[in-house]
Design a protein around this motif. Sequence first.
Motif, PDB file in Angstrom:
ATOM      1  N   ILE A 130      -3.342   0.129  -3.399  1.00 41.17           N
ATOM      2  CA  ILE A 130      -3.387  -1.021  -2.488  1.00 41.17           C
ATOM      3  C   ILE A 130      -3.406  -2.287  -3.337  1.00 41.17           C
ATOM      4  O   ILE A 130      -4.023  -2.317  -4.414  1.00 41.17           O
ATOM      5  CB  ILE A 130      -4.612  -0.959  -1.550  1.00 41.17           C
ATOM      6  CG1 ILE A 130      -4.527  -2.079  -0.515  1.00 41.17           C
ATOM      7  CG2 ILE A 130      -5.928  -1.001  -2.325  1.00 41.17           C
ATOM      8  CD1 ILE A 130      -5.517  -1.945   0.620  1.00 41.17           C
ATOM      9  N   SER A 179      -7.253   7.478  -8.087  1.00 41.47           N
ATOM     10  CA  SER A 179      -6.757   8.847  -8.142  1.00 41.47           C
ATOM     11  C   SER A 179      -7.408   9.676  -7.038  1.00 41.47           C
ATOM     12  O   SER A 179      -8.623   9.604  -6.808  1.00 41.47           O
ATOM     13  CB  SER A 179      -7.048   9.456  -9.506  1.00 41.47           C
ATOM     14  OG  SER A 179      -6.570  10.782  -9.568  1.00 41.47           O
ATOM     15  N   LEU A 180      -6.604  10.472  -6.361  1.00 38.86           N
ATOM     16  CA  LEU A 180      -7.091  11.354  -5.306  1.00 38.86           C
ATOM     17  C   LEU A 180      -7.366  12.762  -5.825  1.00 38.86           C
ATOM     18  O   LEU A 180      -7.876  13.605  -5.081  1.00 38.86           O
ATOM     19  CB  LEU A 180      -6.066  11.413  -4.169  1.00 38.86           C
ATOM     20  CG  LEU A 180      -5.729  10.073  -3.518  1.00 38.86           C
ATOM     21  CD1 LEU A 180      -4.659  10.260  -2.449  1.00 38.86           C
ATOM     22  CD2 LEU A 180      -6.971   9.431  -2.915  1.00 38.86           C
ATOM     23  N   ASN A 230      -2.187   9.487  -6.630  1.00 39.42           N
ATOM     24  CA  ASN A 230      -2.948   8.239  -6.533  1.00 39.42           C
ATOM     25  C   ASN A 230      -2.695   7.526  -5.210  1.00 39.42           C
ATOM     26  O   ASN A 230      -1.597   7.606  -4.648  1.00 39.42           O
ATOM     27  CB  ASN A 230      -2.552   7.285  -7.670  1.00 39.42           C
ATOM     28  CG  ASN A 230      -2.822   7.860  -9.036  1.00 39.42           C
ATOM     29  OD1 ASN A 230      -3.867   7.656  -9.614  1.00 39.42           O
ATOM     30  ND2 ASN A 230      -1.860   8.602  -9.572  1.00 39.42           N
ATOM     31  N   TYR A 231      -3.727   6.794  -4.751  1.00 39.64           N
ATOM     32  CA  TYR A 231      -3.585   5.849  -3.639  1.00 39.64           C
ATOM     33  C   TYR A 231      -3.556   4.443  -4.214  1.00 39.64           C
ATOM     34  O   TYR A 231      -4.324   4.115  -5.135  1.00 39.64           O
ATOM     35  CB  TYR A 231      -4.741   5.982  -2.655  1.00 39.64           C
ATOM     36  CG  TYR A 231      -4.749   4.887  -1.615  1.00 39.64           C
ATOM     37  CD1 TYR A 231      -3.766   4.828  -0.631  1.00 39.64           C
ATOM     38  CD2 TYR A 231      -5.727   3.891  -1.642  1.00 39.64           C
ATOM     39  CE1 TYR A 231      -3.763   3.816   0.311  1.00 39.64           C
ATOM     40  CE2 TYR A 231      -5.725   2.874  -0.703  1.00 39.64           C
ATOM     41  CZ  TYR A 231      -4.739   2.834   0.272  1.00 39.64           C
ATOM     42  OH  TYR A 231      -4.736   1.820   1.193  1.00 39.64           O
ATOM     43  N   ASN A 288      -5.529   1.138  -8.219  1.00 38.25           N
ATOM     44  CA  ASN A 288      -5.027   2.511  -8.192  1.00 38.25           C
ATOM     45  C   ASN A 288      -6.204   3.476  -8.246  1.00 38.25           C
ATOM     46  O   ASN A 288      -6.986   3.468  -9.206  1.00 38.25           O
ATOM     47  CB  ASN A 288      -4.099   2.769  -9.371  1.00 38.25           C
ATOM     48  CG  ASN A 288      -2.871   1.879  -9.358  1.00 38.25           C
ATOM     49  OD1 ASN A 288      -1.783   2.305  -9.017  1.00 38.25           O
ATOM     50  ND2 ASN A 288      -3.057   0.619  -9.750  1.00 38.25           N
ATOM     51  N   THR A 310       0.846  -1.185   0.000  1.00 38.93           N
ATOM     52  CA  THR A 310       0.000   0.000   0.000  1.00 38.93           C
ATOM     53  C   THR A 310       0.887   1.242   0.000  1.00 38.93           C
ATOM     54  O   THR A 310       2.023   1.204   0.494  1.00 38.93           O
ATOM     55  CB  THR A 310      -0.946   0.011   1.210  1.00 38.93           C
ATOM     56  OG1 THR A 310      -1.822   1.139   1.120  1.00 38.93           O
ATOM     57  CG2 THR A 310      -0.171   0.076   2.521  1.00 38.93           C
ATOM     58  N   PHE A 368       1.345   5.447  -2.064  1.00 38.03           N
ATOM     59  CA  PHE A 368       0.886   6.531  -2.926  1.00 38.03           C
ATOM     60  C   PHE A 368       1.817   6.642  -4.128  1.00 38.03           C
ATOM     61  O   PHE A 368       2.941   6.150  -4.108  1.00 38.03           O
ATOM     62  CB  PHE A 368       0.860   7.853  -2.160  1.00 38.03           C
ATOM     63  CG  PHE A 368      -0.081   7.858  -0.983  1.00 38.03           C
ATOM     64  CD1 PHE A 368      -1.403   8.251  -1.145  1.00 38.03           C
ATOM     65  CD2 PHE A 368       0.362   7.458   0.273  1.00 38.03           C
ATOM     66  CE1 PHE A 368      -2.273   8.253  -0.072  1.00 38.03           C
ATOM     67  CE2 PHE A 368      -0.508   7.452   1.350  1.00 38.03           C
ATOM     68  CZ  PHE A 368      -1.823   7.856   1.179  1.00 38.03           C
ATOM     69  N   SER A 369       1.316   7.322  -5.158  1.00 38.10           N
ATOM     70  CA  SER A 369       2.155   7.615  -6.309  1.00 38.10           C
ATOM     71  C   SER A 369       1.818   9.011  -6.825  1.00 38.10           C
ATOM     72  O   SER A 369       0.688   9.491  -6.672  1.00 38.10           O
ATOM     73  CB  SER A 369       1.945   6.588  -7.430  1.00 38.10           C
ATOM     74  OG  SER A 369       0.709   6.785  -8.080  1.00 38.10           O
TER      75      SER A 369
END
Length: 233
Positions: free
Chosen positions: A170, A189-190, A167-168, A187, A131, A133-134
């Motif tokens: 998991i 997107s935030l 992006n988050y 993935n 898990t 972020f990117s």
Amino acid sequence: MKRLLNIGILGMLLLFALQATAQKRRFNPKQRFHAGIIVGANLSQIDGDRFSGYDKRGIVGGLQGIAVISRRINLVTELLYSQKGSRIEYNDLLFTEKKRILGLNYAEAPILVRIKLISDLENYRPLELETGFSIARLLSSDIREELNRLDYSFTEVATDFKRTDLNYIIGMHFELLPNFNLGVRSNISLTNFYQDELTEEEKRQRARFGNSSGPYTLFRNYHLSFYASYQIY
């Protein structure tokens, strides 16, 4: 005094024994850092295009670095080329099938924490939860659609696409063979890579008649990644 001296000597011996035991238990891997390659496929969709389904296929691949933190935790950094977007199919009276494709090509840098879910690593290959972020940077976009047959199009808003996407991530990761791994990631997107700037009157009109009465209001990326990675160092 003699009794105190004996107690002091015993205490020092006990302290040395505890330190030696702690050193034996301390995790000290043969190699702390690793490097590898990763390659796979994306199935993506866009929130806001008024269609659902992970129908857009693309590739993902790049380099991977791994830092061993403890027996059960690794820190992973990657530099990827990732294809996302949307693929829409629909039927009408004149054409049996119509396709609209929005392709988005990103350079992406994930930072992940991997947690081993199996403690006995000597006898079993590790199954890991990952898990993190990117941050992604839009390199280019590819739009295929017929403007004369569309009320609202991707092309009309493409110049307003934002370049940066957060992006988050998991997923799960499994070592199939020594140094060869398979994994799957979700993935999310935030951030929106497109946001329509509306006046208050336009917002009231949009709320009164629904989103279908106006142009696109926002776009957000979602995609699934299926990948294989190989540790070369």
